[in-house]
Enzyme design. Structure first.
Site, short mmCIF file in Angstrom:
data_model
loop_
_atom_site.label_atom_id
_atom_site.label_comp_id
_atom_site.label_asym_id
_atom_site.label_seq_id
_atom_site.Cartn_x
_atom_site.Cartn_y
_atom_site.Cartn_z
N HIS A 69 -7.92 -4.98 -1.34
CA HIS A 69 -6.74 -4.20 -0.98
C HIS A 69 -5.90 -5.00 0.01
CE1 HIS A 69 -4.35 -0.54 -0.57
NE2 HIS A 69 -4.26 -0.83 0.71
N SER A 111 0.83 -1.20 0.00
CA SER A 111 0.00 0.00 0.00
C SER A 111 0.87 1.26 0.00
CB SER A 111 -0.98 -0.05 1.17
OG SER A 111 -2.00 0.91 1.04
N ASP A 155 -9.71 -3.47 -6.16
CA ASP A 155 -9.22 -2.81 -4.95
C ASP A 155 -10.08 -1.58 -4.67
OD1 ASP A 155 -7.82 -1.35 -3.01
OD2 ASP A 155 -5.86 -1.79 -3.88
#
Length: 309
Positions: free
Chosen positions: A285, A128, A256
Site C-alpha cells: 500500500h 489512498s 495491497d
C-alpha cells in the site's frame, strides 16, 4: 511494470518499510486558505512559483505533506521543474479545523474547490483516500473535469470502500494498520466532541475497535450519510471509473493489504478507456520501493512520466 526487490517480500513489509523511510525534506511554503463555509485548509507549496507545470497532490488518511510519499513526490517534481501544491484535508495540518465536519473518502466537494482554487491548467494526483476522492470527482464531473485537469493519477486508492473496510478490520490488518489510524482519529474526534457537545456518542468513539465502528459513529453521521454502509457505498470511486474523461493513471498493487485483489479487479472492470490501469503483483500500500537495499521510491518517477506529456 513495477516489481518489488527480492529483499523486500510481501505486501506488509512493502507497505510498512516504505512508510518508515524518510525521504529528504523539501522546502515548503504554507498558505492558509479560507473555505467557503468558514473553515480553513493549509496548502504546502514546493518548486518554482513560475513553473509552467503544476501538480496538486491529495494525501491519504491521516496523511500530510510530511508523509513519505508526499515528500518523495515533492522532491522529484521539484527536480523536474514542477510546482507542487500539497493540499491538507481538514484537521490534517497539525491544527484542528473550525467546523464540526472533517474529511472523508468521497469528499468531492472539497476536491472540486481545491482544484478550482489552485487553477487550471494543472495535473492532479491522489494517494489512498486522496486517490479515491480524486477518482470519484473525476467520474462525477466527466467532461467538465477536462477543462480543469489535464492529466491525473491515483495510487493505492481503496476504490471499493466496503471491501477495504472489511479487510482492514480483520486479523493482522487490524493490528498493524487499523489500530494505527484509530490512534489519531479517535483523539481528534473526542477533542472535536469537547468543542461541539452532542455531535456524536463519545462512549461509542472510545469503544470503536475497527473502521466499521468508527465510520458508523463518526464519519458517516458527521458528513450526511445514514450509516457506515451508506458511506462506504456512496463514497467508493469504483462505480465512477467508467465516467472519467481525463487521462488518468490508476496504480494499485495486487498485494495491497488494504484492498483484496478480487475486489480491486471487480471494481475496476468497467473503467473508461481514458483510465490506464497498472496493477503490479507487488508494491504493498503506497510502497513501491525498488533497487538494491535500502531501496528508492519508484512511484514519483512513474507518476511524472505519465503526467508530463
Amino acid at each position: 511494470m513495477f516489481s518489488s526487490p527480492w529483499w523486500l517480500p510481501g505486501g506488509h513489509l512493502q507497505t510498512i518499510y516504505a512508510s518508515l523511510r524518510r525521504p529528504p525534506r523539501v522546502r515548503l511554503e504554507r498558505e492558509r486558505w479560507e473555505t467557503p463555509d468558514g473553515d480553513f485548509i493549509d496548502v504546502d507549496f514546493a518548486g518554482d512559483p513560475a513553473a509552467a507545470r503544476r501538480l496538486v497532490l491529495f494525501h491519504g488518511l491521516e496523511g500530510s505533506s510530511d508523509s513519505h510519499y508526499a515528500r518523495a513526490i515533492a522532491a522529484h517534481a521539484g527536480a523536474r521543474g514542477w510546482r507542487i501544491a500539497i493540499a491538507h484535508f481538514r484537521g490534517c495540518s497539525d491544527e484542528p479545523n473550525r467546523m464540526p465536519r472533517a474529511y472523508h473518502s468521497g469528499d468531492t466537494d472539497e476536491i472540486d474547490w481545491i482544484v478550482r482554487k489552485v487553477g487550471a491548467p494543472l495535473c492532479a494526483a491522489g494517494i489512498s483516500l486522496g486517490g479515491n476522492a480524486l477518482l470519484k470527482w473525476l467520474g462525477e464531473r466527466g467532461d467538465e473535469a477536462r477543462a480543469l485537469v489535464r492529466r491525473a493519477a491515483a495510487v493505492s486508492a481503496p476504490i471499493d470502500l466496503s471491501a477495504a473496510g472489511h479487510a482492514l478490520d480483520r486479523g493482522i490488518n487490524r493490528l498493524l494498520y487499523t489500530r494505527h489510524f484509530l490512534s489519531t482519529l479517535k483523539p481528534k474526534s473526542l477533542a472535536k466532541l469537547e468543542r461541539f457537545p452532542g455531535l456524536y456518542d463519545g462512549a461509542a468513539v472510545r469503544a470503536a475497535r475497527g473502521f466499521r465502528d468508527f465510520d458508523n459513529v463518526v464519519t458517516a453521521p458527521l458528513h450526511g450519510f445514514r450509516d457506515v454502509d451508506h458511506y462506504w457505498s456512496a463514497a467508493s470511486s469504483g462505480p465512477y471509473l467508467e465516467h472519467i474523461r481525463v487521462p488518468t493513471l490508476l496504480i494499485n498493487a495486487r498485494n495491497d493489504p488494504f484492498l483484496p485483489e478480487h475486489a480491486l479487479l471487480a471494481a475496476a472492470r468497467k473503467a473508461a478507456a481514458d483510465v490506464v490501469l497498472e496493477f503490479p503483483r507487488t508494491g504493498g500500500h503506497a510502497g513501491f520501493l525498488t533497487g538494491p537495499f535500502p531501496g528508492r521510491p519508484w512511484l514519483p518517477q512513474r507518476l511524472l512520466e505519465f503526467l508530463e506529456p
